[in-house]
Design an enzyme around this catalytic site. Sequence first.
Site, PDB file in Angstrom:
ATOM      1  N   LYS A 127      -0.476  -5.442  -3.256  1.00 23.16           N
ATOM      2  CA  LYS A 127      -1.812  -6.039  -3.196  1.00 23.16           C
ATOM      3  C   LYS A 127      -2.673  -5.765  -4.424  1.00 23.16           C
ATOM      4  O   LYS A 127      -3.465  -6.614  -4.835  1.00 23.16           O
ATOM      5  CB  LYS A 127      -2.525  -5.522  -1.937  1.00 23.16           C
ATOM      6  CG  LYS A 127      -1.909  -6.060  -0.676  1.00 23.16           C
ATOM      7  CD  LYS A 127      -2.003  -5.097   0.488  1.00 23.16           C
ATOM      8  CE  LYS A 127      -0.898  -4.084   0.436  1.00 23.16           C
ATOM      9  NZ  LYS A 127      -0.770  -3.252   1.621  1.00 23.16           N
ATOM     10  N   GLU A 151       3.256 -13.901  -0.415  1.00 25.10           N
ATOM     11  CA  GLU A 151       3.155 -13.911   1.051  1.00 25.10           C
ATOM     12  C   GLU A 151       2.990 -12.505   1.625  1.00 25.10           C
ATOM     13  O   GLU A 151       2.196 -12.282   2.538  1.00 25.10           O
ATOM     14  CB  GLU A 151       4.394 -14.580   1.659  1.00 25.10           C
ATOM     15  CG  GLU A 151       4.280 -14.874   3.147  1.00 25.10           C
ATOM     16  CD  GLU A 151       3.079 -15.765   3.451  1.00 25.10           C
ATOM     17  OE1 GLU A 151       3.149 -16.956   3.154  1.00 25.10           O
ATOM     18  OE2 GLU A 151       2.066 -15.255   3.974  1.00 25.10           O
ATOM     19  N   VAL A 154      -0.534 -10.219   2.441  1.00 24.99           N
ATOM     20  CA  VAL A 154      -1.426 -10.325   3.608  1.00 24.99           C
ATOM     21  C   VAL A 154      -0.562 -10.591   4.847  1.00 24.99           C
ATOM     22  O   VAL A 154       0.229 -11.534   4.866  1.00 24.99           O
ATOM     23  CB  VAL A 154      -2.444 -11.485   3.424  1.00 24.99           C
ATOM     24  CG1 VAL A 154      -3.338 -11.620   4.656  1.00 24.99           C
ATOM     25  CG2 VAL A 154      -3.307 -11.262   2.184  1.00 24.99           C
ATOM     26  N   GLU A 211       0.227   3.005   3.938  1.00 23.45           N
ATOM     27  CA  GLU A 211       0.486   3.076   2.502  1.00 23.45           C
ATOM     28  C   GLU A 211       0.913   4.504   2.159  1.00 23.45           C
ATOM     29  O   GLU A 211       0.697   5.438   2.937  1.00 23.45           O
ATOM     30  CB  GLU A 211      -0.795   2.749   1.717  1.00 23.45           C
ATOM     31  CG  GLU A 211      -1.322   1.360   1.944  1.00 23.45           C
ATOM     32  CD  GLU A 211      -0.331   0.258   1.568  1.00 23.45           C
ATOM     33  OE1 GLU A 211       0.256   0.335   0.484  1.00 23.45           O
ATOM     34  OE2 GLU A 211      -0.136  -0.656   2.382  1.00 23.45           O
ATOM     35  N   ASP A 222      -7.450  -1.248   1.959  1.00 23.73           N
ATOM     36  CA  ASP A 222      -6.317  -2.178   2.084  1.00 23.73           C
ATOM     37  C   ASP A 222      -6.793  -3.520   2.642  1.00 23.73           C
ATOM     38  O   ASP A 222      -6.476  -4.578   2.093  1.00 23.73           O
ATOM     39  CB  ASP A 222      -5.251  -1.541   3.000  1.00 23.73           C
ATOM     40  CG  ASP A 222      -4.084  -2.468   3.234  1.00 23.73           C
ATOM     41  OD1 ASP A 222      -3.211  -2.559   2.357  1.00 23.73           O
ATOM     42  OD2 ASP A 222      -4.061  -3.140   4.287  1.00 23.73           O
ATOM     43  N   LYS A 226      -7.073  -7.351   0.896  1.00 31.14           N
ATOM     44  CA  LYS A 226      -6.572  -8.605   1.479  1.00 31.14           C
ATOM     45  C   LYS A 226      -7.698  -9.652   1.569  1.00 31.14           C
ATOM     46  O   LYS A 226      -7.451 -10.850   1.370  1.00 31.14           O
ATOM     47  CB  LYS A 226      -5.973  -8.320   2.855  1.00 31.14           C
ATOM     48  CG  LYS A 226      -4.674  -7.515   2.737  1.00 31.14           C
ATOM     49  CD  LYS A 226      -4.241  -6.893   4.031  1.00 31.14           C
ATOM     50  CE  LYS A 226      -2.960  -6.095   3.849  1.00 31.14           C
ATOM     51  NZ  LYS A 226      -2.654  -5.204   4.975  1.00 31.14           N
ATOM     52  N   GLY A 323       5.241  -3.321   8.207  1.00 32.90           N
ATOM     53  CA  GLY A 323       6.579  -2.952   8.667  1.00 32.90           C
ATOM     54  C   GLY A 323       7.612  -3.238   7.593  1.00 32.90           C
ATOM     55  O   GLY A 323       7.425  -4.110   6.759  1.00 32.90           O
TER      56      GLY A 323
HETATM   57  N1  HSE Z   1      -0.536  -0.449   5.012  1.00 32.83           N
HETATM   58  C1  HSE Z   1      -0.607  -1.842   5.279  1.00 32.83           C
HETATM   59  C2  HSE Z   1      -1.060  -2.060   6.709  1.00 32.83           C
HETATM   60  C3  HSE Z   1       0.735  -2.447   5.025  1.00 32.83           C
HETATM   61  O1  HSE Z   1      -1.048  -1.090   7.469  1.00 32.83           O
HETATM   62  O2  HSE Z   1      -1.428  -3.162   7.068  1.00 32.83           O
HETATM   63  C4  HSE Z   1       0.735  -3.938   5.033  1.00 32.83           C
HETATM   64  O3  HSE Z   1      -0.078  -4.474   4.025  1.00 32.83           O
END
Ligand code: HSE
Length: 350
Positions: A127, A151, A154, A211, A222, A226, A323
């Site tokens: 990201k 893709e 997000v 992360e 995070d 997004k 995941g």
């Molecule tokens: N660490 C992020 C989350 C991973 O938990 O959504 C996916 O972007």
Amino acid sequence: MKEIKVIMVGLGNVGQGFLKILETDHASLMQNQGLDIKVVGVSDLRYGNYSEPNGFQVTSLLKALENGNLEGMGKKDERSSTENWIKSCDAQFLLEASFTNFTNAEPAIQYMRAALSSGKHVVTSNKGPIALFYSELATMAKQGGLQIGVEGTVMSGTPSMALGINTLKAAGITSIQGILNGTTNFILTRMEQGNSYQNALAEAQKLGYAEADPTGDVEGYDAAGKVVILGNLVMDRPITFADVERKGISGVTLQDVELAKAEGKRWKLIGTLSIDNGIVSASVKPTLLPTEDPLANVGGATNAITFTTQHMGKVTLIGAGAGRVETGFALLSDILAISKTNEPSNWRKQ
Ligand code: HSE
């Protein structure tokens, strides 16, 4: 049969998720998609850079990663830098899945520049570089007749970017609202079940949702990243992190969660983008939702996004938000989409 040679940088959760899919689906990808995907190079800060021009045997590669030792896998490249190694590889794609960095996008941004400057498409779940440098990368890609697959940035492999960019943009998107972080949604769900914040976070880390540094998840960076990506790529508004009002969930206590439950409500970390009189507002914050709200019923690491549009009203997509395999699938879906378009720049707005 089209041979697709890829190199991978970042062999953590996402990289291994992609390899697992390739291990099980290689034959069906050849049969159903006409693509023979070969991994001809792999790189990770922990191991160094390895090349195998004929393609690694994926099961052996996964086994070597499980054992934490890639010695004997192809040829170790002792070049001065990963950027030089990327440039030297004979491949059509760089799959970039190294750790994310929302401060300056290093080192991933250098890997992407190296790939684009040496004629490789970039497919990424990372990201930081997309939130901070998309416009530069898109210009480089356009100049080279290349594409950037995003893709996985997000909602992992849930096709939120493809839906937003390829379809709903034309319906006139006026706002976007969503649960955009799997880790925090997982934590809030587990807290409602009576688990402590710390235990729930440890569980999310074990399951590969969080992360490398989970502060980015729990403090809302995070999700804010997004929101920036959606704002730029789906709503065509050049917003930055500074435009996103941000608050994470670290201040939400078990008591808050229980109190909400008693009132028939739920805390969710909600990312929002909306346009009013041409002005965009963007935020990420814990929001108390009544349980009849569709987003209130999205639990665990599942994410959801609602696009409000002029021609289609509200369209909601619910699916995995994080995941290993789910994000690995995002890389595969971008490879497939890019491989199917011969015209550069007609899939993503560049
Ligand atoms: N660490 C992020 C989350 C991973 O938990 O959504 C996916 O972007």
